[in-house]
Structures are given as C-alpha cells and as structure tokens.
Design an enzyme around this catalytic site. Structure first.
Site, PDB file in Angstrom:
ATOM      1  N   ASP A  65      -2.662  -4.861   0.468  1.00 16.30           N
ATOM      2  CA  ASP A  65      -2.195  -6.161   0.947  1.00 16.30           C
ATOM      3  C   ASP A  65      -2.854  -6.593   2.251  1.00 16.30           C
ATOM      4  OD1 ASP A  65      -0.858  -4.235   2.454  1.00 16.30           O
ATOM      5  OD2 ASP A  65       1.145  -4.942   1.932  1.00 16.30           O
ATOM      6  N   MET A  92       0.812  -1.219   0.000  1.00 21.41           N
ATOM      7  CA  MET A  92       0.000   0.000   0.000  1.00 21.41           C
ATOM      8  C   MET A  92       0.846   1.271   0.000  1.00 21.41           C
ATOM      9  SD  MET A  92      -2.997  -1.139   2.703  1.00 21.41           S
ATOM     10  CE  MET A  92      -3.979   0.347   2.422  1.00 21.41           C
TER      11      MET A  92
END
Length: 488
Positions: free
Chosen positions: A237, A78
């Site tokens: 994720d 991210m």
C-alpha cells in the site's frame, strides 16, 4: 482504455476505475470486519476480502463499457500472513500488519539471530508486524497449522491468486516480509532456513508493473469483466500510494495519513541506515525507497473522535481548536505499539499535561499533533543520513483535513503538497495497471503525466519555531515512560 486499482485496506477495500488520461470514473468501497481475538492481536478472514472484491468489481464495472477494461492491479495492506493448504484453502485467519503477538519471535530474530545478520540478509531488522515473526509464531503455537502450509501469501497477493490463479508477489510487498533480500530482489536462503520454509512455499517475484496473468473464466463470469483483463502484480500500500502521489524517482517524499502513518522517501540507489530505524524496501518504480512507519495515525484521530468523545463530525471538532503551537497537552500515538523508529510493541497511547483548564479541543489538537510529532521522529532519522527533504506530497484519509496538513507542514518545517487525486494506493494500483498494459512506458512516465498538485501548504516561520520547541519536549516523553509499558 480503462484500468482498475484495488486498494485492499484494513477496514475496507476501495476500488476505482481510471481512464487512460488519469480521470477517476468511479470509486466503490466495501467494508469487512476486523477481529481482535486477544489483546494486541489483529486478524481478518481472507474470504471476507475476496467477497468484498468480487462485489466491488461487479458494482464498479456495472455502467461502463466492460470491453474497455484492460487491466487491474493493487495497493494492499502489507506484512499480513495468509497461509493455504494443499487444497488451496485458507488454513487460519490472516494475521495482520498491526498485530502485536510476535514479541517473543521478534526478540529471537533481533537478539539471537542478530540484527546485523538480519540486515545483511534482508536490509531490515525484525518488527512485530513483519511476516517472518508471524511464521515463527505459527510454527511454535500452531504446529498443526504450520505443517499444513503449502503457500505463504500477502493479502493483496491472495486476491491476485483468486483473480488469475498465479502464485505471485511483487518486490515492494515482499520487502516487508523479512524473507526477501531487498538489495538483490530475491528470497533469502538464510531467512527461509531460519523460518523453516521452502522456496516452493513462497511466491514467484515480479516487479510491480509486470503482468502476472488474466482473469480466470469463472471470475470473469462472477464480475462481468472480460477474460482478457490483465492482472498486474501491484505493490504494497505505501509503495502504491507513492506511485499514486508521484513519489517516484530519486529523492521524492510522501507522507501517508491512513490507518497507519508513513514517511516514504524514494531513491534510485539501494541504501540502509546504520540503525535500521527506517525500512529499506524495493519500490514499485523499479528502484528502492526508505520508509518510516507508525502503526496508528489517522486511526488515532478516529479512536479519539468516535470511540472516546462519540462523534463523526471531525470538521466541527477541529473548528474548536485555538492557537496552534501553544497546546500544553501532549499525546503519544502508540495505541497498537510502535514500529519506526521505536520498534516497541509494548508502547501504548498516553496523554500528558492535563490540567483543570484542559478542554476537549485541546485533547483533539494533541491527538493531531502527536501523530505529526511521531512522523517527525522518522523524518529526523532521514535527516541524520544527510537526506534533505524540502517538500512532501501527502495522502490518506487524514490528509483531507486542512488543519492537520498545516500542523504537519509546520512540525516538519517543509512544504506539503496535496494532489488532485486523494485515492493514494488505489490510484497507484490503477497507474500500475496502465503501465503493465503498455499505456505508459514506465511508472515514472505515468506519474509525470497523471499526478497533478492542486494545493501547497507552506510552513510559517513563527509557528514552525513554536513546534520545534514543542517537538523537543515531545521527544523526551517516550524515553521517560518507556519502562512502564512492559509492566503495564
């Protein structure tokens, strides 16, 4: 049918092929470089990601019936800033989630714009790893690059763009940019103005299980996959790992021990803690979640094992660890600064309590315990909100260690469940692909049918009590040394 999950991590991309019944047919991993051009900086080249993905897809599907591959989706690292120019070329290396260069910009957002306004606009405050401070950094330090920006992307969304040509993002990943109104699931006009960007420079927003396109003909030719393969939006994720561990629906918890460490609590309702110590993000199941994120988790153990004592035999080192709950050495796991709940980019790793009789095993144990104690810090914030957590799933590379699972179960004093698949974000990505292709009616249905618990570690009252005492001492260390970090 078959579904592909792409876990675009910090050190490698892991691709897995999943059958409709949840069986993992094959897993392929491809590494790529990580660059540290200055102390505290962390960058990667998006082209390296793409090359690894293409090679991985080709290898993954080499021996399967390619006509059965229906969809592909993602769990991706991210917050990373990927910027493209009008020729759709990458302008500069991606600035990653664990990059610490944006202290000035983060302070500006939190102190000048104000945490109260940020929370109102986005449900979160600024952290050095978030995307908005990175945009401000480029704006000030690299104005010529800032002027060239036509598209702002997150890492996994760059891969989606290369696969199908759609400029897209999903709600869970967008939540970590500090440009997204999490409650209303749209871009924040106020934050766009603050950062000097336009909505045209930001991607179209999708729910995580929505289809964003199909493979471009040239990509199909490169990978050997059919053009009919659907590309599903995917998730950040942590949200993808939560899907992969069945942490969907109200009140579920997952702990991830990857490069970073997270505690993830799913919720049907939007909510923000008053101090913004936990992130309030949209979830890949269509609802919301709270998340505490520490920047260095399994990476602390990797650093200690490989860079300091020079071994890759993690199991052998852990065999030498003696009694739990009786170690007098403590470790602050802030090797890259820290996010939740400290929000301190200056924080660094510390061993304290060393003496002449300290052993290598004691220090190895301290590294494992330090990560567990730091996870407990975020756990305490959730408790302060009245959230009761009695058990949690666990995933990530660190979760493969029985010893570490036992430490975490007793430090948190909760049950820790290990699931059949340890593939976290990649498995979650494949599940999202299956949902997007209509294999399941919802993310919750997919999780209910596919995720299976195979082992549970229960806390031991005597050991949990010892760790309670140890945690109280650990909690005093950071406040005592905090002032030194900025000087150092």
């Amino acid at each position: 049918m078959l579904y592909i999950g792409i876990d675009l991590g910090t050190s490698a991309v892991k691709l897995l092929l999943m059958a409709a019944d949840g069986r993992i047919e094959r897993v392929v991993s491809k590494e790529y470089p990580l660059y540290f051009p200055h102390p505290g900086w962390s960058e990667q080249k998006p082209q390296d990601w793409w090359d690894a993905v293409v090679e991985g897809l080709r290898e993954l599907a080499a021996d399967c019936d390619k006509t059965q591959v229906a969809g592909v989706s993602f769990g991706g690292q991210m917050h990373g800033l990927v910027i493209l120019d009008e020729k759709e070329e990458v302008i500069r290396p991606a600035i990653l989630w664990n990059d610490g260069r944006t202290t000035k910009e983060t302070d500006y957002l939190n102190e000048t714009i104000g945490k109260e306004k940020l929370s109102k606009y986005t449900a979160n405050i600024a952290f050095a790893g978030f995307t908005a401070p990175k945009i401000l950094w480029v704006k000030e330090k690299e104005p010529e690059n800032f002027a060239r920006i036509r598209k702002i992307m997150l890492p996994k969304d760059y891969i989606a763009y290369k696969l199908c040509g759609t400029f897209c993002t999903d709600v869970s990943d967008a939540s970590g940019m500090l440009l997204f109104d999490v409650e209303h699931k749209c871009w924040s006009k106020e934050m766009m103005e603050i950062c000097g960007v336009t909505q045209e420079q930001l991607a179209k927003i999708y729910e995580s299980a929505q289809t964003v396109g199909t493979l471009k003909p040239e990509v199909a030719a490169q990978t050997g996959l059919p053009e009919t393969v659907k590309v599903i939006a995917g998730a950040g994720d942590n949200a993808a790992a939560a899907v992969g561990t069945g942490t969907v629906g109200d009140g579920r918890c997952n702990i991830s021990l990857g490069t970073s460490g997270t505690i993830f609590i799913s919720s049907d309702k939007f909510g923000v803690d008053k101090n913004n110590a936990l992130h309030a993000f949209a979830h890949a199941d269509g609802h919301y979640h709270l998340m505490g994120c520490m920047l260095s988790a399994a990476s602390c153990n990797k650093w200690w094992m490989e860079d300091i004592i020079g071994t890759t035999d993690y199991g052998k080192e852990q065999e030498a660890i003696g009694k739990l709950g009786e170690n007098n050495i403590y470790f602050l796991p802030y090797l890259m600064g820290e996010r939740s709940p400290l929000n301190d980019p200056y924080a660094r790793g510390v061993f304290i309590g060393l003496s002449m009789d300290s052993t290598r095993a004691d220090m190895t144990q301290a590294a494992l315990e330090g990560v567990a104690f730091a996870i407990r810090d975020s756990f305490e914030v959730a408790r302060s909100l009245g959230i009761r957590i009695e058990r949690s799933k666990i995933c990530g590379g660190g979760a493969k260690s029985p010893l570490w699972r036992k430490i975490i179960a007793n430090v948190l004093n909760i049950k820790i469940d290990r699931i059949e698949s340890e593939e976290g974000p990649g498995y979650g990505g494949a599940m999202l692909a299956a949902v997007g292709c209509g294999e399941f009616a919802s993310v919750e249905e997919a999780a209910k049918k596919l995720v299976k618990i195979i082992d549970t570690v229960e806390p031991e009252p005597e050991l949990a009590a010892k760790y309670e005492e140890k945690y109280r001492k650990f909690a005093k260390i950071y406040p005592a040394v905090k002032g030194l970090f900025r000087e150092l």
